[in-house]
Structures are given as C-alpha cells and as structure tokens.
Design an enzyme around this catalytic site. Structure first.
Site, PDB file in Angstrom:
ATOM      1  N   GLY A 243     -23.390  49.276 -21.712  1.00  0.00           N
ATOM      2  CA  GLY A 243     -24.684  49.518 -22.351  1.00  0.00           C
ATOM      3  C   GLY A 243     -25.163  48.289 -23.099  1.00  0.00           C
ATOM      4  O   GLY A 243     -24.769  47.155 -22.795  1.00  0.00           O
TER       5      GLY A 243
ATOM      6  N   GLU B  57     -19.339  45.946 -21.483  1.00  0.00           N
ATOM      7  CA  GLU B  57     -20.184  45.376 -20.429  1.00  0.00           C
ATOM      8  C   GLU B  57     -21.633  45.492 -20.871  1.00  0.00           C
ATOM      9  O   GLU B  57     -22.186  46.592 -20.926  1.00  0.00           O
ATOM     10  CB  GLU B  57     -19.958  46.108 -19.104  1.00  0.00           C
ATOM     11  CG  GLU B  57     -20.749  45.543 -17.944  1.00  0.00           C
ATOM     12  CD  GLU B  57     -20.549  46.344 -16.671  1.00  0.00           C
ATOM     13  OE1 GLU B  57     -21.566  46.726 -16.046  1.00  0.00           O
ATOM     14  OE2 GLU B  57     -19.386  46.617 -16.315  1.00  0.00           O
TER      15      GLU B  57
ATOM     16  N   CYS C 173     -27.860  44.817 -14.994  1.00  0.00           N
ATOM     17  CA  CYS C 173     -27.459  43.821 -15.994  1.00  0.00           C
ATOM     18  C   CYS C 173     -27.372  42.409 -15.438  1.00  0.00           C
ATOM     19  O   CYS C 173     -27.381  41.445 -16.203  1.00  0.00           O
ATOM     20  CB  CYS C 173     -26.138  44.223 -16.641  1.00  0.00           C
ATOM     21  SG  CYS C 173     -24.760  44.370 -15.496  1.00  0.00           S
TER      22      CYS C 173
END
Length: 458
Positions: free
Chosen positions: A212, A233, A267
């Site tokens: 997150g 992460e 991401c």
C-alpha cells in the site's frame, strides 16, 4: 457494515460485516494458538496438496474471478483474466517451493574448539503473519501474501483493501474447501483504522506483510512490536529512458501498455519518459496516436483496455494534478473527464519539475514525456526522486544498455521493455521510500521463515 460497489459506476455489489476489537482479539488468539501447537503443524505434503487444490478450484472459477475483479476493482476483464491465471500459477509455485527449500550444513571441525561437531540448519515458520493488501490486484496480491504463509506453515490473517475485499474472501473460502483446518487462514475487515494499526502492532504478530501507500507502511513499521519482522511494498514514479539508438517501432506498444495498464494504478507503472531530443517529436506523434486508440470504458467488456480509477476522489486528484502541470506550462495530450470515475489517458509533455506529476506517484492514466540531449542528465533525472522501484532503458546499443542499467537507481531495470513487467517468482522490491524487504512468492516465503541451527557433538 461495509458496502462494496462497482468501481466503474458505483453500483452496489454486496455488503460485508466488519470486525470490531473483540473479533480482532479472537482471530489473533486463534492464530497464535495454531502456531504454538507444534503437534498440530501441517506437514509439507498436506500443505502442498492444499495449495494445488486451491489452484484447481480457482481455475474452475476463472471467468467468475475475473469478472469479480473487473467489478470491484475496475480492472478490464481481459487483464483480470491474466491476473487470475497468475494467481493460479502463484499458488502452484508456492507448493513447489517445498520441493527445494531446506537448510544448509554449517562447517565444523575448522578449529580445535569446533572439532567433533556437525551442524546444520532447519527451516521453521516464523509465526503469525499479519497481511495487509492493496486494491489494484485484489486476487493476485492476496495470493502473494497467503500462499507463502501456507507453504511455510505460518498462520495468516489477511486484511484486504476495503474497496476490493470480495476476491480475497472468495479465495479464503476456497482455501477452507481445499482442506485447510480452521484458524490457519483468516480474513479481517476492521471497522476502523485504529483497529488496523492495532492488528499490525500486536506482539503476537511475527511478520507484517504490507502492500500500500508509503505513508501508511512506514507508519505501521514504526509501531511494530519488538522482534516483529516486516516487508513493505509501496509505490514509485517509474522512469524510462529512450536512447537515441532506440527503435521506435518496438517501444510504442510496450510503453502504452506499461503506462496505462489498469489506468496506471500499478506501483511500477510507466510514469516518467525521458526521450532523446533527436527522437522526441517522432516519438510523441506515434505515442499519442497509440494512446488515443486505447479503448476506455466499462471494465466488464472484453474490448475495454483502460477502466476507471478506484474511486471518484482518485479521479478528482489525478485531474487536479494534470491541471496543475498544465498551468505550469506542460502541454496536454488527451485527458478528458469521461465520467465520475473515468479519465481518458493523458500525456503531459515537459511538465515542470516541481509539479506533482513529476515528483510523486500519479497512480492514474498519465505519463510524462521529457526531452534530453545528454544521457548522463537523463540518468540523473531518473534517479532524482526519493522513490526507487523498477525502471527501463530502450536502446539498440548494448554498451549503453548495460551502462545505464547499472547506473539507474532501481531494484530492477528492464532493457527494451516497460517498467511494469513482472513475473510472480522474481524478486520484487522497492528501494528507499518505495519499500522494505523483498516480495515475490519465493522471497516472501523466505521472509516468513526462521532458520534454526542444530549442533551435534559426537
């Protein structure tokens, strides 16, 4: 109660009951009890069988899972099918780890004090795993956190993203159906943020797996109980360098996919593209043409390539960031507001360095294109942010490819491919503000393992 809605049109899907402090306490107590009962630990053959059975059950519901992902998360159905296939493969990968993982022999007899001894290590589960997941891959991220826990023999409590809990709940049901005894894999849907924090910081938790935002991840890490290990992460603002020797015919398609897959909500999504001035205009012409052709709309339709943002407030934020960049002098290509949750893909040409799109993770359907003349300057700009995850270089010059790959500050560098490339068995990790620890199914399994040395004196 939590109401789960479709990301695209905000229509209700289902209501789920949330957990209060008493429920959290019960689940932590059960998880810890499973770990402390060594006689009840599941043997490797049984853990392998459960993982393979879960994979088979998910495969039987492949299209149903994909449609669920498209509805709750807004990922286009075609990409949701790919996510489901990755999840199936990941479950099998986790099972196969047990065929090769093991301890090592520690040399003895090298000094007089170590004579007449043999030593080796064995692998044990670390303990209760607290897993907190993200919305953008609502099935596969859960697999990345749950499957290694099952493989290593750790009890796991998984908290899915509140926007996308349905895929997680369905997967955990299948884990139970596959033969997992009660209490080894539990779900948690906290009623408040304070409960989420209490969950992560509880001293019964041995390992925190968090996927997150950096703000939340670093905050939780600071609250961990002494001895609790973690892997975080977070995100990045992935840079791509297009060298003067790059082949435009071979980079337009991967950059369009890498920049706008799942509306940029990844991401390692392509965000900052540094193009040599000799190619810049030709690149922009062809890239803009391809981006305009991307089919934007309802993620439940097989032809859709770009779906919505996860929530209206995220669409508003991204639109505001684009507007800020344009006000600062950037040239905008595309970017129309199509609905409450949906934006047409944007290309921003030469946004100011101080603009949010140039220095923070956009997490939306936006790429930024900058020109450069000196390759050293492009590398310097690519490395200039406090985040560092995956990056890439496009070139036909092998020497330049290898030189830039070594100089880019990244955990992984793709050569002639987009930054969002990933397989589920490779290491996946953010550097600096982008994360802590290493993801990827075998690497997460290692993080969830404690080594014990046994020394035998003869």
């Amino acid at each position: 109660m939590l109401e789960v809605v479709q990301a695209y049109d905000r229509q209700p899907i289902q209501e789920l009951a949330t957990d209060d402090a008493a429920a959290l306490e019960h689940k932590l107590t059960v998880g810890r009890a499973r770990f402390e009962d060594r006689g009840g630990w599941l043997k490797p053959p049984r853990r392998m069988a459960i993982l393979h059975r879960v994979a088979d059950l998910v495969a039987q519901q492949r299209e149903t899972f994909a449609m669920r992902i498209a509805r709750e998360g807004g990922k286009p159905y075609t990409d949701a099918l790919v996510e489901t296939d990755r999840a199936i493969d990941g479950l099998r990968d986790a099972a196969d780890l047990l065929r090769t993982r093991g301890g090592t022999e520690i040399p003895m007899g090298l000094t007089p004090a170590s004579e007449s001894r043999r030593a080796w290590t064995i692998m044990e589960p670390i303990g209760v795993v607290a897993a907190i997941s993200a919305f953008n891959h609502p099935l596969n991220l859960i697999v990345h956190q749950v499957a290694p826990a099952i493989a290593t023999g750790c009890p796991v409590i998984i908290k899915p993203a509140t926007a996308t809990p349905l895929s997680c709940f369905e997967l955990v049901k299948l884990v139970s159906e596959a033969g997992m005894p009660e209490g080894w894999v539990q779900t948690l849907l906290p009623a408040t943020r304070d409960l989420s924090s209490a969950f992560a910081s509880d001293p019964r938790v041995a390992f925190l797996s968090f996927i997150g935002s950096a703000t939340v991840g670093w905050s939780l890490r600071a609250k961990l109980a002494p001895g609790t290990r973690c892997a975080l992460e977070h995100g990045g603002a992935a840079p791509v360098i297009v060298d003067q020797a790059a082949d435009l015919d071979k980079l337009i398609e991967p950059l369009a996919k890498g920049g706008y897959y799942h509306a940029g909500q990844v991401c390692v999504s392509v965000q900052r593209i540094y193009v040599h001035e000799a190619l810049k205009e030709a690149f922009l012409e062809r890239f803009a043409e391809r981006v305009r052709q991307l089919r934007v709309g309802d993620p439940r339709l097989a032809e859709t390539e770009v779906g919505p943002l996860i929530e209206p407030r995220e669409a508003n934020r991204v639109a505001n960031w684009v507007e800020e960049a344009v006000s600062g002098g950037a040239r905008l290509i595309g970017g129309e507001r199509l609905s409450e949750t949906t934006l047409a893909p944007s290309i921003l040409v030469d946004p100011p360095k101080q603009a949010k799109v140039s220095r923070e993770e956009v997490f939306g359907p936006v790429t930024c294109v900058f020109g450069y003349t000196d390759l050293d300057d492009a590398v310097r700009e690519a490395n200039a942010l406090p985040v560092a995850f995956q990056s890439s270089i496009f070139t036909r010059d092998l020497a330049i490819a290898l030189d830039v790959a070594e100089r880019l500050d990244a955990s992984a560098v793709m050569i002639n491919d987009h930054t969002a490339f990933r397989t589920d068995w490779m290491p996946f990790a953010g550097r600096r503000a982008s994360g802590y620890g290493i993801g990827g199914i075998p690497y997460t399994a290692h993080e969830m393992t404690a080594q014990k040395m046994i020394v035998f004196k003869s």
